[in-house]
Design an enzyme around this catalytic site. Structure first.
Site, PDB file in Angstrom:
ATOM      1  N   SER A  44     -17.233 -57.792  55.957  1.00  0.00           N
ATOM      2  CA  SER A  44     -18.577 -58.218  56.346  1.00  0.00           C
ATOM      3  C   SER A  44     -19.492 -58.324  55.135  1.00  0.00           C
ATOM      4  O   SER A  44     -20.433 -59.108  55.132  1.00  0.00           O
ATOM      5  CB  SER A  44     -19.191 -57.226  57.325  1.00  0.00           C
ATOM      6  OG  SER A  44     -18.239 -56.762  58.217  1.00  0.00           O
ATOM      7  N   SER A  46     -18.174 -58.072  51.726  1.00  0.00           N
ATOM      8  CA  SER A  46     -17.380 -58.123  50.497  1.00  0.00           C
ATOM      9  C   SER A  46     -16.249 -59.142  50.587  1.00  0.00           C
ATOM     10  O   SER A  46     -15.831 -59.529  51.675  1.00  0.00           O
ATOM     11  CB  SER A  46     -16.775 -56.744  50.250  1.00  0.00           C
ATOM     12  OG  SER A  46     -16.191 -56.262  51.445  1.00  0.00           O
ATOM     13  N   ALA A 115      -2.741 -53.536  47.410  1.00  0.00           N
ATOM     14  CA  ALA A 115      -1.798 -53.250  48.499  1.00  0.00           C
ATOM     15  C   ALA A 115      -1.146 -54.582  48.881  1.00  0.00           C
ATOM     16  O   ALA A 115      -1.632 -55.285  49.762  1.00  0.00           O
ATOM     17  CB  ALA A 115      -2.544 -52.640  49.678  1.00  0.00           C
ATOM     18  N   GLU A 119      -1.855 -55.041  55.867  1.00  0.00           N
ATOM     19  CA  GLU A 119      -2.304 -53.978  56.776  1.00  0.00           C
ATOM     20  C   GLU A 119      -1.191 -53.524  57.720  1.00  0.00           C
ATOM     21  O   GLU A 119      -0.390 -54.343  58.163  1.00  0.00           O
ATOM     22  CB  GLU A 119      -3.467 -54.495  57.637  1.00  0.00           C
ATOM     23  CG  GLU A 119      -4.677 -54.916  56.822  1.00  0.00           C
ATOM     24  CD  GLU A 119      -5.769 -55.576  57.662  1.00  0.00           C
ATOM     25  OE1 GLU A 119      -5.607 -55.695  58.895  1.00  0.00           O
ATOM     26  OE2 GLU A 119      -6.789 -55.968  57.065  1.00  0.00           O
ATOM     27  N   ASP A 158     -13.008 -43.682  60.540  1.00  0.00           N
ATOM     28  CA  ASP A 158     -12.605 -45.017  61.016  1.00  0.00           C
ATOM     29  C   ASP A 158     -11.106 -45.232  60.768  1.00  0.00           C
ATOM     30  O   ASP A 158     -10.692 -46.287  60.283  1.00  0.00           O
ATOM     31  CB  ASP A 158     -13.456 -46.095  60.333  1.00  0.00           C
ATOM     32  CG  ASP A 158     -13.437 -47.422  61.100  1.00  0.00           C
ATOM     33  OD1 ASP A 158     -12.971 -47.441  62.262  1.00  0.00           O
ATOM     34  OD2 ASP A 158     -13.882 -48.441  60.541  1.00  0.00           O
ATOM     35  N   ASP A 176     -11.031 -48.120  53.193  1.00  0.00           N
ATOM     36  CA  ASP A 176     -12.273 -48.291  53.946  1.00  0.00           C
ATOM     37  C   ASP A 176     -12.997 -46.970  54.230  1.00  0.00           C
ATOM     38  O   ASP A 176     -13.070 -46.506  55.367  1.00  0.00           O
ATOM     39  CB  ASP A 176     -11.989 -49.045  55.259  1.00  0.00           C
ATOM     40  CG  ASP A 176     -13.224 -49.815  55.711  1.00  0.00           C
ATOM     41  OD1 ASP A 176     -14.279 -49.661  55.068  1.00  0.00           O
ATOM     42  OD2 ASP A 176     -13.139 -50.562  56.700  1.00  0.00           O
TER      43      ASP A 176
HETATM   44  P1  ATP Z   1     -15.576 -54.739  56.995  1.00  0.00           P
HETATM   45  O1  ATP Z   1     -16.370 -54.556  55.745  1.00  0.00           O
HETATM   46  O2  ATP Z   1     -16.105 -55.814  57.848  1.00  0.00           O
HETATM   47  O3  ATP Z   1     -15.283 -53.463  57.720  1.00  0.00           O
HETATM   48  P2  ATP Z   1     -13.116 -54.662  55.606  1.00  0.00           P
HETATM   49  O4  ATP Z   1     -13.358 -53.225  55.436  1.00  0.00           O
HETATM   50  O5  ATP Z   1     -11.779 -55.120  56.047  1.00  0.00           O
HETATM   51  O6  ATP Z   1     -14.185 -55.306  56.569  1.00  0.00           O
HETATM   52  P3  ATP Z   1     -12.865 -55.217  52.826  1.00  0.00           P
HETATM   53  O7  ATP Z   1     -12.629 -53.803  52.461  1.00  0.00           O
HETATM   54  O8  ATP Z   1     -13.764 -56.023  51.966  1.00  0.00           O
HETATM   55  O9  ATP Z   1     -13.505 -55.359  54.254  1.00  0.00           O
HETATM   56  O10 ATP Z   1     -11.467 -55.925  52.932  1.00  0.00           O
HETATM   57  C1  ATP Z   1     -11.367 -57.300  53.220  1.00  0.00           C
HETATM   58  C2  ATP Z   1      -9.904 -57.677  53.364  1.00  0.00           C
HETATM   59  O11 ATP Z   1      -9.219 -57.479  52.128  1.00  0.00           O
HETATM   60  C3  ATP Z   1      -9.146 -56.901  54.425  1.00  0.00           C
HETATM   61  O12 ATP Z   1      -8.426 -57.813  55.210  1.00  0.00           O
HETATM   62  C4  ATP Z   1      -8.177 -56.044  53.673  1.00  0.00           C
HETATM   63  O13 ATP Z   1      -6.934 -56.000  54.322  1.00  0.00           O
HETATM   64  C5  ATP Z   1      -8.040 -56.733  52.322  1.00  0.00           C
HETATM   65  N1  ATP Z   1      -7.965 -55.690  51.289  1.00  0.00           N
HETATM   66  C6  ATP Z   1      -8.887 -54.742  51.079  1.00  0.00           C
HETATM   67  N2  ATP Z   1      -8.531 -53.928  50.078  1.00  0.00           N
HETATM   68  C7  ATP Z   1      -7.332 -54.366  49.645  1.00  0.00           C
HETATM   69  C8  ATP Z   1      -6.409 -53.930  48.624  1.00  0.00           C
HETATM   70  N3  ATP Z   1      -6.680 -52.870  47.881  1.00  0.00           N
HETATM   71  N4  ATP Z   1      -5.265 -54.614  48.451  1.00  0.00           N
HETATM   72  C9  ATP Z   1      -4.992 -55.689  49.234  1.00  0.00           C
HETATM   73  N5  ATP Z   1      -5.814 -56.147  50.213  1.00  0.00           N
HETATM   74  C10 ATP Z   1      -6.964 -55.501  50.414  1.00  0.00           C
END
Ligand code: ATP
Length: 316
Positions: A44, A46, A115, A119, A158, A176
């Protein structure tokens, strides 16, 4: 670290600091030090982009947050919490590592461990469900990661399969921490007393995994993570969370009435464990120490190095 107190949000956006690892103090990085590649996803507030350190050629996931948007939407608090918790939890193999943070005029950058296998939610969806060996193994890794967070005074709040990522070797990485709660602080830091309790002023988390005590008493302590853990264990095998309805209100009704059932063929041993975790009264919910001793997890070696250095079972 020169972080403002978490509950003092008047101080603006986080100060860039090199994260604690690697143990030799790292020089301050900047966006120019990385080659940015493909987008890994959007949140949301980022965007997460795969990036390579130009010098070391090491791959990272860089979370880019738009400062203007975060300030406008009053999310500065969450950015502070995410950063502080990741810094505090920097040395557990099952928690995403934060290597560096920096900023420019427009954006904040969190340089995170990548990662590459996405997920846990996508994995469950792709396979329909996990087999018992995988459920047991990933259940053990998740429990060990939660135990570590709690030992460091952090409640995630969460826990759900979307926030459990998979590294290149298919071990889990919990992510997260924006809505996490820091419940005890190292001595010498002057944090406000109200931050020490676990009352949640507003709903945090995700409807399907929220604990009954948060809904009925506006309280979410460490046992709220254990409730969510029980929901994730159920979902690994059933393919869907135990409490799911057409809308949030109906989902909440199911949770507070403990209305859920097991699909046919749901393994008896896991049913017994989940029955003791999905208990309305958090004081009667099975604590981590007892979950570790449950028959369902009896094949697990709880030595941290042994657990995380072992090879995850093949996905069936
Ligand atoms: P929100 O902020 O709406 O709760 P979110 O927590 O998923 O969403 P981000 O943390 O910005 O938001 O992640 C966005 C996307 O990037 C997600 O789909 C997540 O699976 C992927 N992602 C986040 N961190 C990593 C990582 N370290 N390696 C690979 N993919 C990632």
């Amino acid at each position: 670290l020169p972080l403002p107190p978490v509950d003092d949000y008047s101080g603006g956006l986080p100060t860039p600091v090199p994260a604690p690892r690697p143990s030799n103090p790292a020089p301050q990085k900047q966006a120019q030090d990385f080659n940015f590649g493909k987008s890994l996803g959007e949140g949301s507030y980022s965007t997460v982009i795969a990036a390579t350190d130009r010098q070391s050629l090491k791959e990272y996931a860089i979370k880019v947050l738009d400062k203007h948007h975060i300030t406008k939407e009053k999310k500065v608090k969450y950015v502070h919490i995410e950063k502080e918790t990741l810094v505090r939890l920097g040395d557990h193999p099952g928690i995403i590592q934060l290597y560096y943070t920096f900023q420019d005029a427009q954006s904040l950058y969190f340089v995170l461990e990548i990662a590459p296998n996405g997920e846990l939610l996508s994995l469950i969806k792709r396979l329909g469900s996990l087999d018992l060996a995988c459920t047991c193994y990933y259940g053990a890794e998740l429990l060990d990661a939660i135990e570590y967070m709690h030992s460091k005074g952090i409640i995630h709040r969460d826990i759900k399969p979307e926030n459990i990522l998979l590294n290149k070797d298919m071990h889990i990485l919990v992510t997260d921490f924006g809505t996490a709660k820091i419940i005890d602080y190292p001595e010498g830091l002057d944090y406000s007393p109200e931050s020490q309790d676990c009352r949640a002023k507003s709903f945090v988390g995700t409807a399907e995994y929220v604990s009954p005590e948060l809904l009925t008493q506006k309280y979410a302590g460490k046992m709220a993570d254990i409730w969510a853990y029980g929901c994730v264990l159920y979902q690994m095998v059933a393919g869907r969370p135990p409490f799911k309805a057409a809308n949030e209100y109906q989902t909440f009704q199911k949770i507070v009435k403990l209305r859920f059932s097991y699909p046919p063929g749901f393994p008896i041993g896991l049913r017994d464990l989940i029955k003791q975790i999905l208990v309305l009264d958090p004081a009667k919910r099975l604590p981590i120490s007892k979950i570790k001793q449950h028959q369902f997890l009896s094949s697990i070696s709880w030595d941290r190095d042994a657990l995380w250095n072992s090879t995850p079972p093949k996905l069936a």
